[in-house]
Design a protein around this motif. Structure first.
Motif, mmCIF file in Angstrom:
data_model
loop_
_atom_site.group_PDB
_atom_site.id
_atom_site.type_symbol
_atom_site.label_atom_id
_atom_site.label_comp_id
_atom_site.label_asym_id
_atom_site.label_seq_id
_atom_site.Cartn_x
_atom_site.Cartn_y
_atom_site.Cartn_z
ATOM 1 N N TYR A 160 0.831 -1.196 0.000
ATOM 2 C CA TYR A 160 0.000 0.000 0.000
ATOM 3 C C TYR A 160 0.872 1.256 0.000
ATOM 4 O O TYR A 160 0.593 2.210 -0.723
ATOM 5 N N GLU A 161 1.942 1.251 0.810
ATOM 6 C CA GLU A 161 2.822 2.413 0.874
ATOM 7 C C GLU A 161 3.518 2.652 -0.469
ATOM 8 O O GLU A 161 3.737 3.788 -0.867
ATOM 9 N N TYR A 162 3.831 1.588 -1.178
ATOM 10 C CA TYR A 162 4.458 1.730 -2.490
ATOM 11 C C TYR A 162 3.505 2.406 -3.475
ATOM 12 O O TYR A 162 3.930 3.244 -4.279
ATOM 13 N N LYS A 163 2.230 2.104 -3.401
ATOM 14 C CA LYS A 163 1.244 2.755 -4.276
ATOM 15 C C LYS A 163 1.142 4.247 -3.965
ATOM 16 O O LYS A 163 1.018 5.069 -4.868
ATOM 17 N N ILE A 164 1.210 4.576 -2.675
ATOM 18 C CA ILE A 164 1.193 5.992 -2.286
ATOM 19 C C ILE A 164 2.435 6.692 -2.834
ATOM 20 O O ILE A 164 2.357 7.801 -3.359
ATOM 21 N N LYS A 197 2.073 7.439 -6.501
ATOM 22 C CA LYS A 197 1.156 8.561 -6.708
ATOM 23 C C LYS A 197 1.867 9.890 -6.430
ATOM 24 O O LYS A 197 1.766 10.840 -7.212
ATOM 25 N N GLU A 198 2.616 9.938 -5.329
ATOM 26 C CA GLU A 198 3.332 11.163 -4.980
ATOM 27 C C GLU A 198 4.427 11.470 -6.005
ATOM 28 O O GLU A 198 4.607 12.623 -6.402
ATOM 29 N N LEU A 226 3.926 12.180 2.011
ATOM 30 C CA LEU A 226 3.865 11.378 3.229
ATOM 31 C C LEU A 226 4.936 10.298 3.314
ATOM 32 O O LEU A 226 5.425 10.003 4.392
ATOM 33 N N THR A 227 5.298 9.709 2.186
ATOM 34 C CA THR A 227 6.195 8.552 2.235
ATOM 35 C C THR A 227 7.660 8.983 2.248
ATOM 36 O O THR A 227 8.040 9.958 1.593
#
Length: 75
Positions: free
Chosen positions: A2-6, A9-10, A55-56
């Protein structure tokens, strides 16, 4: 995953703004992420500021490397 998808996107948002000839003018970091302000490089519309919340940690590293690369190219 999930964090990789964020992160993707960023990264896409950063790349899109930089491709539209926006440049990073301000970065404010805190424990919740980073706020990056972009302005058009042409300076014809200085009040057209766009802000991204990153965020990441990977996206934070990514925009830092983009800044370094731009400075290296200008030198």
């Amino acid at each position: 995953m999930y964090e990789y998808k964020i992160f993707l996107k960023e990264k896409k948002q950063i790349d899109e703004l930089m491709e539209q000839d926006y440049q990073i003018v301000s970065v404010k970091e805190n424990l919740n992420g980073a706020l990056i302000q972009f302005r058009p490089a042409d300076r014809k519309s200085p009040d057209q500021v766009k802000t991204l919340r990153i965020l990441t940690p990977d996206a934070r590293k990514y925009f830092t490397n983009r800044l370094r690369l731009k400075r290296k190219v200008k030198s």
